[in-house]
Design a protein around this motif. Structure first.
Motif, short mmCIF file in Angstrom:
data_model
loop_
_atom_site.label_atom_id
_atom_site.label_comp_id
_atom_site.label_asym_id
_atom_site.label_seq_id
_atom_site.Cartn_x
_atom_site.Cartn_y
_atom_site.Cartn_z
N PRO A 1 0.82 -1.22 0.00
CA PRO A 1 0.00 0.00 0.00
C PRO A 1 0.85 1.27 0.00
O PRO A 1 0.56 2.22 -0.71
CB PRO A 1 -0.83 -0.12 1.28
CG PRO A 1 -0.92 -1.59 1.51
CD PRO A 1 0.42 -2.14 1.07
N GLU A 2 1.92 1.27 0.79
CA GLU A 2 2.80 2.45 0.83
C GLU A 2 3.51 2.65 -0.50
O GLU A 2 3.64 3.77 -0.99
CB GLU A 2 3.82 2.32 1.96
CG GLU A 2 4.70 3.56 2.09
CD GLU A 2 5.73 3.45 3.20
OE1 GLU A 2 6.45 4.44 3.39
OE2 GLU A 2 5.84 2.39 3.86
N LEU A 3 3.95 1.57 -1.12
CA LEU A 3 4.63 1.65 -2.41
C LEU A 3 3.69 2.16 -3.49
O LEU A 3 4.07 2.99 -4.33
CB LEU A 3 5.20 0.27 -2.78
CG LEU A 3 6.12 0.20 -3.97
CD1 LEU A 3 7.31 1.12 -3.81
CD2 LEU A 3 6.59 -1.24 -4.16
N VAL A 4 2.45 1.69 -3.50
CA VAL A 4 1.47 2.15 -4.47
C VAL A 4 1.16 3.63 -4.24
O VAL A 4 1.10 4.42 -5.19
CB VAL A 4 0.19 1.29 -4.42
CG1 VAL A 4 -0.93 1.91 -5.24
CG2 VAL A 4 0.48 -0.12 -4.91
N ALA A 5 0.99 4.04 -2.99
CA ALA A 5 0.72 5.45 -2.68
C ALA A 5 1.89 6.33 -3.10
O ALA A 5 1.70 7.42 -3.65
CB ALA A 5 0.44 5.61 -1.19
N TRP A 6 3.12 5.86 -2.89
CA TRP A 6 4.32 6.59 -3.28
C TRP A 6 4.33 6.80 -4.80
O TRP A 6 4.55 7.90 -5.29
CB TRP A 6 5.55 5.81 -2.81
CG TRP A 6 6.87 6.46 -2.96
CD1 TRP A 6 7.38 7.50 -2.22
CD2 TRP A 6 7.90 6.11 -3.89
NE1 TRP A 6 8.65 7.79 -2.65
CE2 TRP A 6 9.00 6.95 -3.67
CE3 TRP A 6 8.00 5.15 -4.89
CZ2 TRP A 6 10.17 6.88 -4.40
CZ3 TRP A 6 9.17 5.07 -5.62
CH2 TRP A 6 10.24 5.93 -5.37
N GLY A 7 4.04 5.74 -5.54
CA GLY A 7 4.01 5.83 -7.00
C GLY A 7 2.91 6.74 -7.49
O GLY A 7 3.10 7.53 -8.43
N ARG A 8 1.74 6.66 -6.87
CA ARG A 8 0.61 7.51 -7.27
C ARG A 8 0.97 8.98 -7.08
O ARG A 8 0.71 9.82 -7.95
CB ARG A 8 -0.64 7.17 -6.47
CG ARG A 8 -1.85 8.02 -6.85
CD ARG A 8 -3.00 7.86 -5.86
NE ARG A 8 -2.65 8.08 -4.47
CZ ARG A 8 -2.45 9.28 -3.92
NH1 ARG A 8 -2.56 10.37 -4.63
NH2 ARG A 8 -2.15 9.38 -2.64
#
Length: 133
Positions: free
Chosen positions: A6-13
């Motif tokens: 979730p943190e990695l996806v939020a970072w990418g977004r």
């Protein structure tokens, strides 16, 4: 152990949307690294810096197109879940009898995230967009 996706996806977004600067920490068995994305004078390009936490060591630094960085992260997450994802490694409860629930939860949560659902391979990484400093 925690689920880093979730943190990695939020970072990418946030990179994709240009919500910068943004930083994320990764702890791989005691080797902590900090991934930082900063604005540059060109709004289409960003500075990506990977450093060791608690040290003054830069592991990687380069300027690249912001959209290319976001697209490369999307593509890698999609590839990882399609090819390499091991549900036993991400068993969040530690109960081998309940592995299917964790597998479905982790994989589905990431793949159904709106940012990944808009993956566009036409904007994938291109080597000419990267300058290593």
């Amino acid at each position: 152990m925690f689920d880093p996706f979730p943190e990695l996806v939020a970072w990418g977004r946030e990179i994709g949307e240009g919500d910068l600067p943004i930083e994320m920490e990764i702890d791989e068995e005691g080797q902590e690294a900090v991934l930082t994305v900063l604005r540059t004078d060109d709004p289409q390009r960003v500075l990506l810096r990977v450093t060791r936490k608690y040290e003054n060591t830069t592991l990687l630094e380069g300027i690249m197109a912001r959209a290319t960085l976001a697209a490369a992260l999307k593509a890698e997450l999609l590839r990882f879940f399609a090819v390499e994802f091991d549900p036993q490694h991400w068993d969040l409860r530690g109960d081998p009898e309940d592995i299917e629930d964790d597998h479905v939860f982790v994989k589905d949560t990431v793949l159904n995230h709106p940012w990944l659902a808009t993956a566009d391979s036409a904007n994938g990484p291109r080597s000419q967009d990267t300058e290593v400093l």
